[in-house]
Design a protein around this motif. Structure first.
Motif, PDB file in Angstrom:
ATOM      1  N   HIS A   1       5.919 -27.269   0.494  1.00 52.81           N
ATOM      2  CA  HIS A   1       4.619 -27.364  -0.176  1.00 52.81           C
ATOM      3  C   HIS A   1       4.611 -26.434  -1.395  1.00 52.81           C
ATOM      4  CE1 HIS A   1       0.324 -27.311  -0.877  1.00 52.81           C
ATOM      5  NE2 HIS A   1       0.095 -28.109   0.144  1.00 52.81           N
ATOM      6  N   PRO A   2       4.280 -26.961  -2.591  1.00 50.88           N
ATOM      7  CA  PRO A   2       4.343 -26.134  -3.804  1.00 50.88           C
ATOM      8  C   PRO A   2       3.320 -25.006  -3.854  1.00 50.88           C
ATOM      9  CG  PRO A   2       3.358 -28.271  -4.284  1.00 50.88           C
ATOM     10  CD  PRO A   2       3.882 -28.357  -2.884  1.00 50.88           C
ATOM     11  N   GLY A   3       2.257 -25.084  -3.047  1.00 54.29           N
ATOM     12  CA  GLY A   3       1.227 -24.050  -3.090  1.00 54.29           C
ATOM     13  C   GLY A   3       1.240 -23.112  -1.903  1.00 54.29           C
ATOM     14  N   VAL A   4       2.297 -23.175  -1.096  1.00 54.43           N
ATOM     15  CA  VAL A   4       2.340 -22.395   0.143  1.00 54.43           C
ATOM     16  C   VAL A   4       3.604 -21.546   0.185  1.00 54.43           C
ATOM     17  CG1 VAL A   4       2.522 -22.544   2.676  1.00 54.43           C
ATOM     18  CG2 VAL A   4       0.970 -24.064   1.439  1.00 54.43           C
TER      19      VAL A   4
ATOM     20  N   GLY B   1       0.168  -9.152   4.721  1.00 51.26           N
ATOM     21  CA  GLY B   1      -1.052  -9.832   5.124  1.00 51.26           C
ATOM     22  C   GLY B   1      -0.790 -11.315   5.250  1.00 51.26           C
ATOM     23  N   ALA B   2      -1.819 -12.062   5.648  1.00 46.37           N
ATOM     24  CA  ALA B   2      -1.641 -13.498   5.864  1.00 46.37           C
ATOM     25  C   ALA B   2      -2.954 -14.226   5.635  1.00 46.37           C
ATOM     26  CB  ALA B   2      -1.132 -13.764   7.272  1.00 46.37           C
ATOM     27  N   ASP B   3      -2.854 -15.460   5.153  1.00 51.91           N
ATOM     28  CA  ASP B   3      -4.020 -16.344   5.126  1.00 51.91           C
ATOM     29  C   ASP B   3      -4.105 -17.131   6.430  1.00 51.91           C
ATOM     30  OD1 ASP B   3      -4.941 -15.889   2.369  1.00 51.91           O
ATOM     31  OD2 ASP B   3      -3.010 -16.748   1.819  1.00 51.91           O
TER      32      ASP B   3
ATOM     33  N   TYR C   1     -11.024 -10.024  10.020  1.00 50.69           N
ATOM     34  CA  TYR C   1     -11.248 -10.180   8.589  1.00 50.69           C
ATOM     35  C   TYR C   1     -11.402 -11.641   8.172  1.00 50.69           C
ATOM     36  CZ  TYR C   1     -10.447  -5.237   7.681  1.00 50.69           C
ATOM     37  OH  TYR C   1     -10.566  -3.861   7.648  1.00 50.69           O
ATOM     38  N   GLY C   2     -11.581 -12.527   9.154  1.00 48.42           N
ATOM     39  CA  GLY C   2     -11.887 -13.920   8.845  1.00 48.42           C
ATOM     40  C   GLY C   2     -10.695 -14.840   8.690  1.00 48.42           C
ATOM     41  N   GLY C   3      -9.489 -14.377   9.042  1.00 48.11           N
ATOM     42  CA  GLY C   3      -8.309 -15.219   8.944  1.00 48.11           C
ATOM     43  C   GLY C   3      -8.268 -16.282  10.020  1.00 48.11           C
ATOM     44  N   LYS C   4      -7.378 -17.236   9.865  1.00 44.45           N
ATOM     45  CA  LYS C   4      -7.250 -18.338  10.819  1.00 44.45           C
ATOM     46  C   LYS C   4      -5.925 -18.214  11.585  1.00 44.45           C
ATOM     47  CE  LYS C   4     -11.115 -20.313   9.686  1.00 44.45           C
ATOM     48  NZ  LYS C   4     -11.230 -21.624   9.043  1.00 44.45           N
TER      49      LYS C   4
ATOM     50  N   ASP D   1      -2.691 -31.431   4.654  1.00 39.87           N
ATOM     51  CA  ASP D   1      -3.802 -31.021   3.790  1.00 39.87           C
ATOM     52  C   ASP D   1      -5.024 -30.613   4.610  1.00 39.87           C
ATOM     53  OD1 ASP D   1      -2.514 -31.332   1.367  1.00 39.87           O
ATOM     54  OD2 ASP D   1      -3.178 -33.399   1.076  1.00 39.87           O
ATOM     55  N   ALA D   2      -5.333 -31.374   5.668  1.00 34.85           N
ATOM     56  CA  ALA D   2      -6.509 -31.074   6.481  1.00 34.85           C
ATOM     57  C   ALA D   2      -6.368 -29.744   7.217  1.00 34.85           C
ATOM     58  CB  ALA D   2      -6.749 -32.210   7.480  1.00 34.85           C
ATOM     59  N   LEU D   3      -5.188 -29.481   7.775  1.00 32.27           N
ATOM     60  CA  LEU D   3      -4.979 -28.222   8.489  1.00 32.27           C
ATOM     61  C   LEU D   3      -5.012 -27.034   7.535  1.00 32.27           C
ATOM     62  CD1 LEU D   3      -2.211 -29.414  10.952  1.00 32.27           C
ATOM     63  CD2 LEU D   3      -4.444 -28.500  11.615  1.00 32.27           C
ATOM     64  N   LEU D   4      -4.407 -27.190   6.357  1.00 32.83           N
ATOM     65  CA  LEU D   4      -4.445 -26.106   5.385  1.00 32.83           C
ATOM     66  C   LEU D   4      -5.854 -25.891   4.843  1.00 32.83           C
ATOM     67  CD1 LEU D   4      -1.119 -26.741   3.420  1.00 32.83           C
ATOM     68  CD2 LEU D   4      -1.603 -24.888   5.018  1.00 32.83           C
ATOM     69  N   HIS D   5      -6.609 -26.968   4.680  1.00 35.34           N
ATOM     70  CA  HIS D   5      -7.999 -26.843   4.227  1.00 35.34           C
ATOM     71  C   HIS D   5      -8.819 -26.081   5.258  1.00 35.34           C
ATOM     72  CE1 HIS D   5     -12.159 -28.056   3.241  1.00 35.34           C
ATOM     73  NE2 HIS D   5     -11.702 -28.106   1.994  1.00 35.34           N
ATOM     74  N   TRP D   6      -8.609 -26.399   6.554  1.00 36.82           N
ATOM     75  CA  TRP D   6      -9.280 -25.642   7.632  1.00 36.82           C
ATOM     76  C   TRP D   6      -8.943 -24.156   7.548  1.00 36.82           C
ATOM     77  CZ3 TRP D   6      -6.160 -23.368  11.537  1.00 36.82           C
ATOM     78  CH2 TRP D   6      -6.876 -22.687  12.530  1.00 36.82           C
ATOM     79  N   ALA D   7      -7.698 -23.858   7.191  1.00 37.47           N
ATOM     80  CA  ALA D   7      -7.253 -22.470   7.143  1.00 37.47           C
ATOM     81  C   ALA D   7      -7.682 -21.751   5.864  1.00 37.47           C
ATOM     82  CB  ALA D   7      -5.732 -22.403   7.273  1.00 37.47           C
ATOM     83  N   GLY D   8      -8.245 -22.494   4.900  1.00 37.79           N
ATOM     84  CA  GLY D   8      -8.734 -21.854   3.691  1.00 37.79           C
ATOM     85  C   GLY D   8      -7.967 -22.174   2.434  1.00 37.79           C
TER      86      GLY D   8
END
Length: 500
Positions: free
Chosen positions: A278-281, A294-296, A328-331, A443-450
């Motif tokens: 994934h180009p954005g991950v 840290g982590a998203d 801190y609100g991470g998934k 896309d859906a799982l990453l969207h859920w994760a922020g």
């Protein structure tokens, strides 16, 4: 229209692990499929934690599933009749014809190989009756002196079924001529005759500079070099066993950061290939939380020994890291064994993955898991629960989970609901491997994760493009006329495969 095959079988053996056996078999499978030949892959014995579910409800090595795809086939348990899935450094789960037999120590399995050989030959007979050509992959190296007695993975198998052998070596790691000559020298006289030629893999540079070495090798051994295959940059092909990070995005500014604890019995690493592509991950596989800032999103992966991996998770301080991440609100997402870790407890009353007993889970989902002897093996598909977004994958697990958390599932699959999502939406888990493979699901799982970048790659298209690229490369660089002429030779007095 099916053409007459130039030979019924060909085996690829390597001078070392990761020499390119799986890659060459995949390329040969697609090349001969293009010729209109009914071809299938075969690996007598595999040791791997990357596995796949077959059309007949069995389990085989991941590489053989990719090779089946190269042949235009659905994977079948006969393509890899013996699969060993390590539990520890000295024990493994033994899988015969796709089904779990038992856990055995290395010594126990060495004694069991006489029985395993019969399973291998039965699968060989069935596939030989169905297909015009079989392309066989060896395991490790045929020159492992301590493993030669009762061998069913390399030359022992080739001798039993009278199969010609190609020997492949990786020039990129250095010492390619020593690897090839040394391996050949350690074989018996009949095994040496069985080797019809060499393939040199991952070559970079000017081929003219290699020719003196090739001439020497052919004069020294009397064997031809059938192909020198170039190093293919940015080639995607699923890894057979070892975790591959070749395609991971590195050092991207502003990339969405996914952290995966690298646990000792981490299984099905290919779950994370779509994220690495994934180009954005950016994906980080870390043995300790001290290795990441840290982590998203944190993803707890599949595990072959869930309770022991859970203990290691705590020893390394991941439980504290996860708790802070959630504050801190991470998934947090758990896959298969990682999903089981999210519950209140994991019970192994029969000692299926190690010592009998119960372990406290991370207590992030209100559920319990009990390991049971019958392994769930199935390919499946469905949607996200309450949505139309598709998801597809496969299940491989011993555990059965129950509890209130399952009333809020993550997916709705053909067989019923799967997984769970916490009341606050921060924690989710599923038994589904391959859940990132479909771009829409990723896309859906990453969207859920922020992550708001809907750029998931078409993973299946990339895999197919990689197979096509391999076949193109082989067609260009392999002397098939010489290969097919050499396969016509068969050493004398070799035993024929027994018939029923």
């Amino acid at each position: 229209m099916r053409l007459k095959p130039p030979f019924p079988a060909l085996m690829v053996q390597g001078t070392t692990s990761d020499a390119g056996k799986s890659t060459l078999v995949t390329a040969l499978c697609r090349y001969y499929r293009r010729q209109g030949i009914a071809v299938a892959p075969f690996k007598p014995q595999n040791m791997a934690l990357n596995s796949a579910v077959t059309i007949d409800g069995g389990e085989i090595g991941r590489a053989q599933a990719a090779q089946a795809s190269a042949c235009g086939l659905l994977p079948h348990s006969d393509m890899n009749p013996v699969l060993l899935k390590p539990n520890t450094d000295t024990t493994a789960q033994v899988i015969i014809h796709g089904k779990v037999l038992q856990n055995q120590s290395a010594v126990q399995y060495h004694d069991y190989k006489k029985v395993a050989k019969q399973a291998v030959l039965e699968s060989w007979q069935r596939l030989s009756a169905q297909y015009q050509m079989l392309i066989v992959e060896g395991a490790g190296s045929p020159a492992e002196i301590n493993l030669r007695a009762g061998d069913i993975a390399n030359m022992g198998f080739a001798e039993a079924v009278d199969c010609p052998v190609i020997l492949i070596a990786d020039i990129d790691r250095g010492g390619v001529f020593a690897h090839l000559v040394g391996t050949l020298e350690l074989l018996s006289a009949s095994e040496q005759q069985r080797v019809i030629g060499f393939v040199i893999n991952r070559f970079r540079g000017d081929i003219a500079l290699l020719h003196p070495g090739l001439d020497w090798l052919e004069q020294r051994t009397g064997k031809p070099v059938l192909a020198v295959l170039p190093y293919l940059h940015d080639l995607y092909l699923e890894a057979e066993d070892a975790l591959s990070t070749r395609h991971a995005q590195q050092g991207q500014t502003g990339a969405f950061h996914v952290v995966v604890p690298h646990l000792p019995s981490f299984s099905n690493h290919t779950d994370f290939d779509p994220l690495q592509l994934h180009p954005g991950v950016q994906v980080s596989f870390a043995k300790s939380p001290d290795q990441v800032a840290g982590a998203d999103l944190i993803v707890l992966p599949g595990s072959k020994s869930v309770r022991s991996d859970l203990a290691r998770l705590r020893e390394q301080g991941w439980d504290t890291f996860i708790a802070r991440h959630l504050r801190y609100g991470g998934k947090l997402l758990g896959i298969c064994g990682g999903f089981q870790m999210l519950g209140k407890s994991i019970d192994d009353p029969l000692g299926l993955e190690g010592p009998t007993g119960q372990s406290a889970g991370l207590d992030l989902l209100d559920m319990q898991t009990v390991l049971q002897p019958e392994k769930c093996l199935r390919q499946t598909a469905g949607t996200f629960y309450g949505q139309a977004t598709p998801v597809a994958g496969y299940e491989i697990h011993l555990g059965v989970s129950s509890g209130p958390a399952l009333s809020q599932p993550l997916f709705s699959l053909a067989e019923g609901n799967d997984g769970a999502v916490s009341a606050d939406g921060q924690v989710a888990g599923s038994y589904l491997h391959g859940l990132f493979d479909l771009p829409e699901a990723c896309d859906a799982l990453l969207h859920w994760a922020g992550c708001r970048q809907a750029q998931a790659p078409d993973f299946n298209a990339l895999r197919e493009a990689g197979i096509e690229r391999l076949a193109d490369c082989l067609a260009t660089h392999c002397d098939f006329a010489l290969l097919e002429a050499r396969t016509a030779y068969s050493p004398p007095n070799q035993p024929a495969i027994p018939t029923k």
